[in-house]
Structure formats: structure tokens, C-alpha cells
Motif scaffolding. Structure first.
Motif, PDB file in Angstrom:
ATOM      1  N   UNK A 197       0.839  -1.203   0.000  1.00 21.17           N
ATOM      2  CA  UNK A 197       0.000   0.000   0.000  1.00 21.17           C
ATOM      3  C   UNK A 197       0.872   1.249   0.000  1.00 21.17           C
ATOM      4  N   UNK A 198       1.977   1.205   0.743  1.00 20.19           N
ATOM      5  CA  UNK A 198       2.887   2.353   0.782  1.00 20.19           C
ATOM      6  C   UNK A 198       3.440   2.643  -0.612  1.00 20.19           C
ATOM      7  N   UNK A 199       3.750   1.588  -1.356  1.00 22.90           N
ATOM      8  CA  UNK A 199       4.221   1.789  -2.730  1.00 22.90           C
ATOM      9  C   UNK A 199       3.119   2.396  -3.596  1.00 22.90           C
ATOM     10  N   UNK A 200       1.883   1.915  -3.441  1.00 21.03           N
ATOM     11  CA  UNK A 200       0.747   2.479  -4.178  1.00 21.03           C
ATOM     12  C   UNK A 200       0.625   3.981  -3.907  1.00 21.03           C
ATOM     13  N   UNK A 201       0.698   4.354  -2.626  1.00 26.56           N
ATOM     14  CA  UNK A 201       0.565   5.769  -2.270  1.00 26.56           C
ATOM     15  C   UNK A 201       1.737   6.574  -2.809  1.00 26.56           C
ATOM     16  N   UNK A 202       2.934   6.018  -2.745  1.00 26.85           N
ATOM     17  CA  UNK A 202       4.102   6.717  -3.293  1.00 26.85           C
ATOM     18  C   UNK A 202       3.927   6.953  -4.795  1.00 26.85           C
ATOM     19  N   UNK A 203       3.404   5.958  -5.509  1.00 27.88           N
ATOM     20  CA  UNK A 203       3.185   6.126  -6.947  1.00 27.88           C
ATOM     21  C   UNK A 203       2.097   7.174  -7.222  1.00 27.88           C
ATOM     22  N   UNK A 204       1.091   7.234  -6.361  1.00 29.33           N
ATOM     23  CA  UNK A 204       0.066   8.276  -6.506  1.00 29.33           C
ATOM     24  C   UNK A 204       0.663   9.656  -6.236  1.00 29.33           C
ATOM     25  N   UNK A 205       1.516   9.738  -5.221  1.00 28.03           N
ATOM     26  CA  UNK A 205       2.181  11.008  -4.916  1.00 28.03           C
ATOM     27  C   UNK A 205       3.092  11.442  -6.057  1.00 28.03           C
ATOM     28  N   UNK A 206       3.766  10.497  -6.683  1.00 26.79           N
ATOM     29  CA  UNK A 206       4.631  10.827  -7.819  1.00 26.79           C
ATOM     30  C   UNK A 206       3.825  11.450  -8.945  1.00 26.79           C
ATOM     31  N   UNK A 207       2.630  10.938  -9.181  1.00 26.44           N
ATOM     32  CA  UNK A 207       1.778  11.516 -10.227  1.00 26.44           C
ATOM     33  C   UNK A 207       1.383  12.943  -9.872  1.00 26.44           C
ATOM     34  N   UNK A 208       1.079  13.181  -8.593  1.00 28.07           N
ATOM     35  CA  UNK A 208       0.745  14.553  -8.186  1.00 28.07           C
ATOM     36  C   UNK A 208       1.953  15.470  -8.361  1.00 28.07           C
ATOM     37  N   UNK A 209       3.133  14.968  -8.055  1.00 25.32           N
ATOM     38  CA  UNK A 209       4.344  15.784  -8.159  1.00 25.32           C
ATOM     39  C   UNK A 209       4.611  16.211  -9.600  1.00 25.32           C
ATOM     40  N   UNK A 210       4.144  15.416 -10.557  1.00 28.70           N
ATOM     41  CA  UNK A 210       4.329  15.803 -11.964  1.00 28.70           C
ATOM     42  C   UNK A 210       3.018  16.286 -12.606  1.00 28.70           C
TER      43      UNK A 210
END
Length: 306
Positions: free
Chosen positions: A205-218
Motif C-alpha cells: 500500500x505504501x508503494x501504491x501511495x508513493x506512486x500516486x504522490x509521484x503523479x501529483x508531483x508531476x
């Protein structure tokens, strides 16, 4: 510098998330805690609106993840005011403060917003919670949607992962009874074999959230409601059998095929994860692999949990 605030950083999911995000180059993570503060977290009572506003104003995060909640269904049933304060009002307060700063808010919700009668559940299925916990989390989802246009709900099922006590997850909370049933004079442990769950590993789940955060960052921000779930259906009885196998215990387990909990729980709330999968987001560690990691990392001596 991309800054993320993790609200509830001392909890089961919060710790896994902080561990995942801390590995990202150019990211800064600030975590909050209330009942288990440490030198690595900021003490914050999310029921204190003024403290929340001051925290968000001072830290100025680009994104805020709400991993703090009252997640125990029996507690929510007996203290709905506490459930509302943590699962609804605090979400509104946090999202309001984040919106004022232009920060994206990701709020964690649950499969218990559904009644469990018609799985699998898409993100746009009509919610019908059976208990106070599910109702409070559904109201929290609505509070987020009403408060900010820059927000997202991530629904999750039963979580397990690295723990600080057996009771921290409904998965590992079975261990003491399993161990006791395997002792020379141990009675058989009765385990629920009615409700179907989908145990989901917190590092995944932490990886899922990190990938979602990466999308927000870009600037590819995900909004609305999304879901993530493990894909191995099992009852608590089946979970217990697999834990006993992992621990090499000759446990005496008895399946109970009718609902046994005082608080009503849904039968099968399988969450469809197709939205995130379509974005290339996600990872699923097999349960037998993950539970062995969890058990190996926690204290174990002979056949007695310590």
C-alpha cells in the motif's frame, strides 16, 4: 523539494508509508503522531482544529496523507462520537487546512463502506455500511469531497504488515490464540470461517501511495475515489491456518461458519482495483511470503508469543 505530511505516522500503515517515502530522493517527509509520539514525529491531536491549522501552515506540505483513524469496529460501535471526531471531523479539518495551502489531500478509507452482499465493488458502487465504523468512514469520504477539489480517497481492506504488537492488525492478532492452541494442554481456537477478507500488505500500500504522490508531483493528480486490495480471498480461519504453517505450529483450529462478532460485519467486500492498475500503479506480495516477513521480524520464542 517535494514535501509530504503523513498524518498518523506511528500507525501500522503510517510507518510503512514513511519508510517508503524516506527512500525518495528530493522528497521530505514530516510525520505526525498522537498516542505514540517519538523523536521522529510531530505530536498532533487531529481533533484540535487550531493545532491542525498551525501544523499545516508551519510545514506547508505539497501533499498530505491522512492515515490516522479510529479503525476498530467495536470501539466505533460503542463510541460513535469518537469515531466521528477522528474519521469525519478531523478529515474535514485537515482537508480544509491543506486546501488553503494548495496541497493535495489523500484520505484512507475502508471496504466496510459496503455491505458485502454483491462483490466485487467498483469505486462508484453505491455504499451501504453495516456498522458505525463503515458509516463514519463513508461520512469522512463525503467530508473530503465537500471540502476540497484537490483530494482523493483510497479505500483499502484488511491491512497487515510490520507490527509493534500482535494486536496491531486483525491478521497478527490471531497469533496468541494460534500459539495457545498448539500448546500441550491447549484448547482448540475457534476462528471465523464466514467473512471473506483480502489481507493487504502495508508495504505494498505504501508503494501504491508513493506512486500516486509521484503523479501529483508531476501534475497528473488523481482525484475522487480509488481502491486497492490484495487478491487472495480468505477467512480468518484460513489466515490462521497459514500463520500456523508459517510458524510450524501444530495448532488446533476450529472453523465457525456463522457470524460471531457482536458488531455486524460484511460478508465479502472485495474491492476492484482496476483504476490504479490501469495507471500502472500497484504491487501485490503473496500472503505466505509477506506474513513470513512480518513474523520473522517480530519477537518469537519457542511456541509462545512475546
Amino acid at each position: 523539494m517535494f514535501k509530504v505530511a503523513v498524518i498518523g505516522a506511528s500507525g501500522l500503515l503510517g510507518r510503512a508509508l514513511v519508510d517508503e517515502l524516506a527512500q525518495q530522493t528530493g522528497w521530505r517527509v514530516v510525520g505526525t503522531a498522537f498516542s505514540r509520539p517519538s523523536a521522529h514525529t510531530v505530536s498532533l491531536d487531529i481533533r484540535d482544529a487550531q493545532a491542525v491549522e498551525q501544523f499545516v501552515e508551519r510545514e506547508a506540505p505539497d501533499a498530505l496523507v491522512i492515515a490516522a483513524a479510529e479503525r476498530r469496529p467495536d470501539v466505533c460501535e460503542h463510541d460513535p462520537a469518537l469515531a466521528r471526531a477522528l474519521n469525519v471531523d478531523a478529515v474535514r479539518t485537515l482537508a480544509t487546512a491543506a486546501s488553503r495551502r494548495g496541497a493535495w489531500t489523500l484520505s484512507i478509507s475502508t471496504d466496510y463502506v459496503f455491505d458485502g452482499t454483491h462483490p466485487p465493488y467498483r469505486h462508484d458502487a453505491v455504499p451501504a455500511p453495516l456498522n458505525a465504523y463503515g458509516r463514519s468512514k463513508l461520512d469522512g469520504e463525503r467530508a473530503l469531497a465537500e471540502t476540497t477539489d484537490l483530494g482523493c480517497v483510497l479505500r483499502l481492506p484488511l491491512l497487515y504488515g510490520p507490527i509493534v504488537s500482535w494486536s496491531e492488525s486483525a491478521v497478527t492478532s490471531l497469533v496468541p490464540a494460534i500459539a495457545a492452541s498448539a500448546s500441550s494442554n491447549g484448547k482448540a481456537a475457534v476462528m471465523d470461517a464466514w467473512a471473506i477478507r483480502y489481507p493487504t500488505f502495508t508495504p505494498d500500500v505504501a508503494l501504491v501511495i508513493r506512486q500516486m504522490l509521484e503523479r501529483h508531483a508531476r501534475n497528473e493528480t488523481i482525484r475522487g475515489i480509488v481502491q486497492w486490495s490484495g487478491d487472495e480471498p480468505m477467512t480468518k480461519y484460513e489466515i490462521a491456518v497459514r500463520i500456523a504453517e508459517a510458524l510450524r505450529l501444530d495448532a488446533h483450529l476450529t472453523p465457525q461458519s456463522t457470524p460471531a462478532d457482536a458488531t455486524p460485519r460484511p460478508h465479502n467486500c472485495y474491492l476492484a482495483s482496476s483504476q490504479l492498475e490501469a495507471l500502472g500503479i500497484g504491487r501485490r506480495t503473496p500472503f505466505d511470503t509477506a506474513i513470513r516477513q512480518v513474523l520473522a521480524a517480530f519477537a518469537w520464542r519457542g511456541d509462545t508469543p512475546v
